[in-house]
Write an enzyme that holds these catalytic residues in place. Sequence first.
Site, PDB file in Angstrom:
ATOM      1  N   GLU A 265      46.784  46.985  39.969  1.00  0.00           N
ATOM      2  CA  GLU A 265      46.793  46.215  41.230  1.00  0.00           C
ATOM      3  C   GLU A 265      47.962  45.252  41.111  1.00  0.00           C
ATOM      4  O   GLU A 265      47.887  44.280  40.366  1.00  0.00           O
ATOM      5  CB  GLU A 265      45.497  45.405  41.382  1.00  0.00           C
ATOM      6  CG  GLU A 265      44.233  46.205  41.449  1.00  0.00           C
ATOM      7  CD  GLU A 265      44.013  46.854  42.794  1.00  0.00           C
ATOM      8  OE1 GLU A 265      44.847  46.655  43.709  1.00  0.00           O
ATOM      9  OE2 GLU A 265      43.025  47.574  42.929  1.00  0.00           O
ATOM     10  N   GLU A 398      58.631  39.109  46.279  1.00  0.00           N
ATOM     11  CA  GLU A 398      57.342  38.414  46.305  1.00  0.00           C
ATOM     12  C   GLU A 398      57.536  37.016  45.744  1.00  0.00           C
ATOM     13  O   GLU A 398      57.920  36.856  44.584  1.00  0.00           O
ATOM     14  CB  GLU A 398      56.317  39.182  45.459  1.00  0.00           C
ATOM     15  CG  GLU A 398      54.942  38.561  45.539  1.00  0.00           C
ATOM     16  CD  GLU A 398      53.928  39.242  44.629  1.00  0.00           C
ATOM     17  OE1 GLU A 398      54.274  39.570  43.488  1.00  0.00           O
ATOM     18  OE2 GLU A 398      52.785  39.431  45.079  1.00  0.00           O
TER      19      GLU A 398
HETATM   20  P1  NAD Z   1      51.826  38.744  35.451  1.00  0.00           P
HETATM   21  O1  NAD Z   1      52.112  40.169  35.696  1.00  0.00           O
HETATM   22  O2  NAD Z   1      52.894  37.884  34.909  1.00  0.00           O
HETATM   23  O3  NAD Z   1      50.602  38.594  34.424  1.00  0.00           O
HETATM   24  C1  NAD Z   1      49.398  39.282  34.624  1.00  0.00           C
HETATM   25  C2  NAD Z   1      48.730  39.468  33.280  1.00  0.00           C
HETATM   26  O4  NAD Z   1      49.553  40.298  32.470  1.00  0.00           O
HETATM   27  C3  NAD Z   1      48.516  38.171  32.503  1.00  0.00           C
HETATM   28  O5  NAD Z   1      47.277  38.227  31.845  1.00  0.00           O
HETATM   29  C4  NAD Z   1      49.662  38.184  31.513  1.00  0.00           C
HETATM   30  O6  NAD Z   1      49.399  37.463  30.339  1.00  0.00           O
HETATM   31  C5  NAD Z   1      49.804  39.666  31.232  1.00  0.00           C
HETATM   32  N1  NAD Z   1      51.158  40.004  30.763  1.00  0.00           N
HETATM   33  C6  NAD Z   1      52.327  39.409  31.083  1.00  0.00           C
HETATM   34  N2  NAD Z   1      53.358  40.000  30.443  1.00  0.00           N
HETATM   35  C7  NAD Z   1      52.819  41.007  29.703  1.00  0.00           C
HETATM   36  C8  NAD Z   1      53.374  41.983  28.830  1.00  0.00           C
HETATM   37  N3  NAD Z   1      54.680  42.036  28.571  1.00  0.00           N
HETATM   38  N4  NAD Z   1      52.530  42.870  28.250  1.00  0.00           N
HETATM   39  C9  NAD Z   1      51.206  42.821  28.489  1.00  0.00           C
HETATM   40  N5  NAD Z   1      50.632  41.920  29.297  1.00  0.00           N
HETATM   41  C10 NAD Z   1      51.427  41.017  29.906  1.00  0.00           C
HETATM   42  O7  NAD Z   1      51.243  38.206  36.817  1.00  0.00           O
HETATM   43  P2  NAD Z   1      50.791  36.723  37.177  1.00  0.00           P
HETATM   44  O8  NAD Z   1      52.009  35.880  37.284  1.00  0.00           O
HETATM   45  O9  NAD Z   1      49.697  36.275  36.255  1.00  0.00           O
HETATM   46  O10 NAD Z   1      50.118  36.946  38.611  1.00  0.00           O
HETATM   47  C11 NAD Z   1      50.857  37.089  39.756  1.00  0.00           C
HETATM   48  C12 NAD Z   1      51.031  38.543  40.121  1.00  0.00           C
HETATM   49  O11 NAD Z   1      49.750  39.179  40.214  1.00  0.00           O
HETATM   50  C13 NAD Z   1      51.667  38.722  41.475  1.00  0.00           C
HETATM   51  O12 NAD Z   1      52.665  39.709  41.425  1.00  0.00           O
HETATM   52  C14 NAD Z   1      50.508  39.180  42.355  1.00  0.00           C
HETATM   53  O13 NAD Z   1      50.881  39.912  43.485  1.00  0.00           O
HETATM   54  C15 NAD Z   1      49.704  39.957  41.403  1.00  0.00           C
HETATM   55  N6  NAD Z   1      48.316  40.107  41.884  1.00  0.00           N
HETATM   56  C16 NAD Z   1      47.938  41.322  42.405  1.00  0.00           C
HETATM   57  C17 NAD Z   1      46.653  41.477  42.911  1.00  0.00           C
HETATM   58  C18 NAD Z   1      46.204  42.798  43.472  1.00  0.00           C
HETATM   59  O14 NAD Z   1      45.001  43.014  43.535  1.00  0.00           O
HETATM   60  N7  NAD Z   1      47.087  43.689  43.870  1.00  0.00           N
HETATM   61  C19 NAD Z   1      45.762  40.412  42.890  1.00  0.00           C
HETATM   62  C20 NAD Z   1      46.186  39.195  42.363  1.00  0.00           C
HETATM   63  C21 NAD Z   1      47.476  39.057  41.855  1.00  0.00           C
END
Ligand code: NAD
Length: 496
Positions: A265, A398
């Site tokens: 997601e 975004e």
């Molecule tokens: P992010 O992708 O930076 O982090 C999400 C998760 O992934 C965190 O737990 C983070 O620690 C982990 N992560 C980060 N880098 C990683 C790596 N290299 N390897 C493994 N894991 C890693 O996202 P964010 O900043 O926490 O959240 C914002 C994003 O989430 C936005 O893009 C938003 O659109 C998305 N989001 C999507 C939905 C959906 O249902 N489509 C819902 C909520 C948020």
Amino acid sequence: MTTREYWVEKAAGLNFRRQAFINGRFVDALSGKKFENINPATAKVLTQVAECDEADVNEAVKAARAAFEAGHWASMHPAKRGRILMKLADLVRENREELALLETLDMGKPISDAMAIDIPGCARCLHWYGEAADKLMDEIAPTDPSALAMVTREPLGVIGIVVPWNFPLLMACWKIGPALAAGNSIVIKPAEQSPLSVLRLAELAQEAGVPDGVFNVVPGFGETAGRALGLHMDVDMIAFTGSTEVGKYFMQYAGQSNLKRVSLECGGKSPHIVMGDCPDLDAAASAAAGAIFFNQGEVCTAGSRLLLDRAIKDEFMDKLMTAAGKQVVGDPLDPATTLGALVEEKHLERVLGYIDRAREEGAELKLGGTRPADREGYFVDPTIFDNVTPDMTVAREEIFGPVLSVMTFEGEEEAVRIANDTIYGLAAGIWCRDISRAHRMARAVRAGTVWVNCWDPTGDMTIPFGGFKQSGFGRDKSLHALEKYTDLKTTWVQLS
Ligand code: NAD
């Protein structure tokens, strides 16, 4: 009606869970390391949390696998698993003030939203999957009478759940509910910005009767704990919510390791289209403001691109400015606040960078673009840019903040073309009186959810949620999500 003082006093009495939760016990990270947890509304340290890495992930996966193999959960009668999940939903309701406060302190959202939306949404989700646990039927294939071919659904095993910080507990529950209902064990890696509520939920799950080892939490950073989970040879599936960039890493991790299933997601840049025959401009303007300013714009489905029919543009903009003017930026612990703090300083700078870039590229700033002068934390005022063109960065990337891009179009075809001119496809909205046109446009817009004459009106669990294109694949919510955490097995019995 509660007051700010009520919540401040309650917050002062909170007892944070700061350790990892592995095999039914709170434990320190094996390295002994901890990381700072910051309250974004004050920019002050809230607490220190165990910083898990590969070694802790290994322990959590080992515990999850052992619990799965032991079968105390996986082989439990589905109706009993369901009752335990419903009990967990009750415990979430009983502890709603504490859980709402953890969300607000950890990531800056208004307490009124945490109380009205996040926590009730978590309880509803867990209850719904509790009820659904014994509603997933198996199949008998239509063979000739000499055989009996059974197609049964079996849990996958160990599910790694990696979630973001914008709805820390709700995004986790959308995965925990169906994964547990189907009989799996789970290891959750919350976002480093917001680990507290999921750690408390783990304890409540144990109280509800989830056996030790089935529900594990490893707080830590993405590049260490998240990566270790993604690359683990004994994790059967990763259920991920987060950015498209990190979603792509998880597909690579799966390819580099055991070909684990991945469901993603990811991000969005959702178009919100108002046609000339919009049935209610006031309602649409208020929805357009809510669609971008709710949760500080830190919403994957934020209606960040507002597409206005030239015929109603001027009238609509007046109404939009009135609706946006009702936003109250302030202390998230004040129930009157509607727009709290952004999650962290780095994100604040990122959002301000997009605002600068929009100005440089020629968008017209109609509202905000500034930080409230009287606040220590990471706040940004509600911001609206007019005369945005589809090629500008503010219209393409975004931002994940309270920043709206307004564009104009003439006619249905141009509206759909601009709406689809994005790498994302998570959600869209169309305001339109002509029902035939609404259907036509809803079909033509490439998005996982299209709202007609509303914007995200309910937290209904019955509908699947997820994206097209680079917004990901796989669905949360609904019975489809339950299927995702199972695999099909065929058992062919030769009768004669
Ligand atoms: P992010 O992708 O930076 O982090 C999400 C998760 O992934 C965190 O737990 C983070 O620690 C982990 N992560 C980060 N880098 C990683 C790596 N290299 N390897 C493994 N894991 C890693 O996202 P964010 O900043 O926490 O959240 C914002 C994003 O989430 C936005 O893009 C938003 O659109 C998305 N989001 C999507 C939905 C959906 O249902 N489509 C819902 C909520 C948020």
